[in-house]
Design an enzyme around this catalytic site. Structure first.
Site, PDB file in Angstrom:
ATOM      1  N   LYS A 163       0.826  -1.211   0.000  1.00  0.00           N
ATOM      2  CA  LYS A 163       0.000   0.000   0.000  1.00  0.00           C
ATOM      3  C   LYS A 163       0.858   1.259   0.000  1.00  0.00           C
ATOM      4  O   LYS A 163       0.608   2.189  -0.773  1.00  0.00           O
ATOM      5  CB  LYS A 163      -0.914  -0.021   1.232  1.00  0.00           C
ATOM      6  CG  LYS A 163      -1.856   1.181   1.323  1.00  0.00           C
ATOM      7  CD  LYS A 163      -2.851   1.006   2.462  1.00  0.00           C
ATOM      8  CE  LYS A 163      -2.153   0.948   3.800  1.00  0.00           C
ATOM      9  NZ  LYS A 163      -3.102   0.868   4.921  1.00  0.00           N
ATOM     10  N   GLU A 189      -2.903   7.996  12.891  1.00  0.00           N
ATOM     11  CA  GLU A 189      -1.713   7.218  12.549  1.00  0.00           C
ATOM     12  C   GLU A 189      -0.872   6.929  13.786  1.00  0.00           C
ATOM     13  O   GLU A 189      -0.825   7.724  14.729  1.00  0.00           O
ATOM     14  CB  GLU A 189      -0.852   7.992  11.546  1.00  0.00           C
ATOM     15  CG  GLU A 189      -1.408   8.031  10.146  1.00  0.00           C
ATOM     16  CD  GLU A 189      -1.143   6.745   9.402  1.00  0.00           C
ATOM     17  OE1 GLU A 189      -0.033   6.547   8.905  1.00  0.00           O
ATOM     18  OE2 GLU A 189      -2.078   5.923   9.338  1.00  0.00           O
ATOM     19  N   ARG A 190      -0.203   5.794  13.776  1.00  0.00           N
ATOM     20  CA  ARG A 190       0.764   5.512  14.829  1.00  0.00           C
ATOM     21  C   ARG A 190       2.021   6.362  14.594  1.00  0.00           C
ATOM     22  O   ARG A 190       2.359   6.682  13.463  1.00  0.00           O
ATOM     23  CB  ARG A 190       1.136   4.028  14.828  1.00  0.00           C
ATOM     24  CG  ARG A 190      -0.053   3.119  15.076  1.00  0.00           C
ATOM     25  CD  ARG A 190       0.325   1.658  14.858  1.00  0.00           C
ATOM     26  NE  ARG A 190      -0.812   0.777  15.030  1.00  0.00           N
ATOM     27  CZ  ARG A 190      -1.695   0.480  14.080  1.00  0.00           C
ATOM     28  NH1 ARG A 190      -1.561   1.015  12.880  1.00  0.00           N
ATOM     29  NH2 ARG A 190      -2.702  -0.331  14.314  1.00  0.00           N
TER      30      ARG A 190
END
Length: 482
Positions: A163, A189-190
Site C-alpha cells: 500500500k 496514525e501511529r
C-alpha cells in the site's frame, strides 16, 4: 498566561466545569463564536474549540490538547478566531499537526498567508460538471480502475501488500505527470507509521513536492477529527490559488469517523445505529464535499478505508462508499506471486469505467481483460488438481492470455529503483490498451510469459522476449498454477 495579539478587547472567561476533554467556560461579557479557539493553562498550551453555546454566559468546548491539571476557575482567553494553518509552497517537504505547527524538528513555518481550517464547499455552480479521468501512470489502475479527476477512491489493503509503495508511486507520478503536488493526511496514525512514511518519501525523492499533516493516535479525539479539515485547507490553496492538481492521500478515513464518534460520546449525544454518532453523515459529507474539481485544477483523493469486521453494511462503510468513485483492492495472494502492484483486478472497480467517459475502445478492452482473468481464476483449481493438459484447447488459450495479461499489468516503479535495480516505467494509457489488445488477439502467443513481466509497453516485452531463449510454452504455463 499569554494573550492573543488583537485589536479587540481581550475576552476572558473562567473554567466552569471539566469532564475529561469536555470543558465548560463562563464568559461574563461576550460569548465566543462557535469554532473559536480558546486558550488556557499556564502557558496557553491547552487549546479548546467552542462547539456549542449552553446559555447566555456559558460555552462548551472540546480540548484539542491534553487538559490535565485544568480546574474550575482557571482563566480562559478567547483568541477571536478559529484554528488557522499556514499555506503556500513553504509547506512542501514539511510535516505538520492540526494547528499548522511543524513536527519534523525543523524551523517553524510562521506568518501569512494563513487560513481557517473550517471552509464550506463551493456551490455546485462553480464546480466542473464533466467527468474526467485522472491518469496515474500505473497500468492496472489506468486500465481497470480509472480514477476520477476531482473524485475520491478507496484503497483497501492490509499490512505488507504494497500500500505504501503504491501511494509513493502515485505521489511521484502526480508530481511528474501533472506538475502538481501531493498532500498526505494521517488520521489516527501511529507515531512509527508517520516517521517511516516521512523517511520513505525522503529516500524516494518525492518529499520536496509533498506536505504531510498528522493527527496521531495518541492525540485527543477533537484533534483527530479536525486534522482532515486542516489538510484540506492546505490542499485547497494549491488548487484555487496556484491552479495546481493536488493528489490527497488520507489514511485512514475510518479513524476520522471513529474520532467523531468519540467526540459525540464526550458531548453526551445519544448514539444512533451500532453506537455511531447521530451526525455521522453530515460530518463525513463536510469533509468529502470539499474534494472536487474546479477552476481548471482539482483535488483528487485516495483514501485508505478500513471496513469493521469486513461488514459492508456497517454504517461507517456505507456512508464512506457513497462518496467513492473507485475502489482499489490490494491482494495478498498477488503479492505472494510477485505480481506488483498487487491490485486485485476482479475485486477492484470504478464508476468511471463506462463507454461515455473512457470511450468504447478502452471500455471493451478493460472488460475483455477482466473476463479473461475471471475465467482463468475459475480454472485454477482444475489445473491444480488435473493439470493443464486436461483442459480444452480453448481453455488453454484463455490461460495463456490471462497469464500474459497478469504479467503485462505489472510494472517497475520509480520509487523502488534503488531496491530492485530496475528503472521505473510510466506508460501511457494508449500503450497499455494497445498491449492488452495484442495479447487478447493471441498475436504474441509465441513470446515467453516472463518477457511480459515488469515492463512498460508491449514493445519492451517483445524486445525482451527476442533476447531471451524462449522455453516451450507448456513449460511456462505449468510453472505457476495457483
Amino acid at each position: 498566561m499569554t494573550t492573543p495579539d488583537t485589536h479587540h478587547p481581550v475576552n476572558v472567561g473562567r473554567v466552569d466545569a471539566v469532564r475529561g476533554s469536555v470543558v465548560d467556560v463562563r464568559f461574563e461579557h461576550r460569548l465566543p463564536e462557535l469554532r473559536h479557539q480558546l486558550r488556557t493553562g499556564a502557558h496557553g498550551d491547552v487549546v479548546i474549540e467552542v462547539v456549542s453555546h449552553l446559555d447566555e454566559h456559558r460555552v462548551r468546548g472540546i480540548a484539542l490538547t491534553r487538559a490535565q491539571g485544568l480546574a474550575r476557575g482557571h482563566e480562559v482567553v478567547d483568541t477571536g478566531e478559529p484554528i488557522r494553518v499556514p499555506l503556500g509552497g513553504r509547506l512542501l517537504g514539511r510535516m505538520f499537526n492540526v494547528f499548522g505547527q511543524v513536527i519534523d524538528g525543523g524551523e517553524p513555518v510562521e506568518g501569512e498567508p494563513q487560513r481557517s481550517i473550517h471552509q464550506l464547499p463551493v456551490p455546485l455552480s462553480r464546480r466542473e460538471t464533466h467527468s474526467e479521468v485522472f491518469t496515474t501512470g500505473v497500468k492496472m489502475i489506468d486500465l481497470l480502475v480509472p480514477l476520477e479527476r476531482g473524485g475520491k477512491a478507496g484503497l483497501f489493503g492490509g499490512a505488507g501488500v504494497g500500500k505504501t509503495v503504491v501511494i509513493m508511486e502515485l505521489i511521484h507520478n502526480t508530481v511528474g505527470g501533472h506538475q502538481g503536488v501531493s498532500l498526505f493526511c494521517g488520521i489516527g496514525e501511529r507515531c512509527r507509521e508517520a516517521e517511516e512514511l516521512y523517511h520513505q518519501l525522503k529516500d524516494a525523492g518525492v518529499l520536496d513536492k509533498t506536505a504531510l499533516v498528522f493527527g496521531q493516535m495518541n492525540e485527543q479525539p477533537g484533534a483527530r477529527l479536525l486534522v482532515g479539515h486542516a489538510a484540506l485547507t492546505m490542499a485547497e490553496y494549491f488548487r484555487d490559488e496556484r491552479r495546481q492538481d493536488v493528489l490527497m492521500l488520507i489514511d485512514n478515513i475510518f479513524r476520522f469517523i471513529q474520532a467523531g464518534s468519540e467526540v459525540s460520546g464526550l458531548m453526551g449525544q445519544i448514539p444512533s445505529r451500532l453506537g455511531y454518532q447521530p451526525t455521522l453523515a453530515s460530518e463525513l459529507a463536510a469533509l468529502e464535499e470539499r474534494i472536487y474539481s474546479a477552476s481548471g485544477a482539482a483535488i483528487t483523493s485516495i483514501q485508505a478505508v478500513y471496513v469493521p469486521a469486513d461488514d459492508m453494511t456497517d454504517p461507517a462503510a456505507v456512508h464512506t462508499f457513497g462518496h467513492l468513485s473507485a475502489s482499489i483492492v490490494l491482494s495478498r495472494d498477488r503479492a505472494a506471486q510477485g505480481l506488483y502492484p498487487a491490485i486485485d483486478p476482479l475485486q477492484s472497480g470504478s464508476k468511471m469505467l463506462t463507454p461515455t467517459i473512457v470511450g468504447d475502445r478502452h471500455y471493451h478492452v478493460a472488460q475483455a481483460v477482466r473476463q479473461t482473468l475471471a475465467e482463468y481464476d475459475e480454472l485454477r483449481d482444475v489445473i491444480a488438481m488435473l493439470g493443464l493438459d486436461e483442459l480444452s484447447a480453448e481453455d488453454q488459450r484463455i490461460v495463456r492470455r490471462a497469464r500474459r495479461l497478469e504479467r503485462f499489468l505489472t510494472q517497475p516503479f520509480f520509487v523502488t529503483e534503488r531496491f530492485t535495480g530496475q528503472p521505473g516505467r510510466m506508460p501511457t494509457l494508449e500503450q497499455t490498451i494497445t498491449g492488452c489488445e495484442r495479447i487478447l488477439s493471441d498475436e504474441l502467443a509465441e513470446v515467453p510469459e516472463q518477457a511480459f513481466y515488469m515492463v512498460g509497453d508491449i514493445d519492451e516485452a517483445i524486445a525482451k522476449g527476442a533476447k531471451s531463449e524462449a522455453a516451450p510454452d507448456k513449460t511456462d504455463m505449468t510453472e505457476v498454477t495457483t
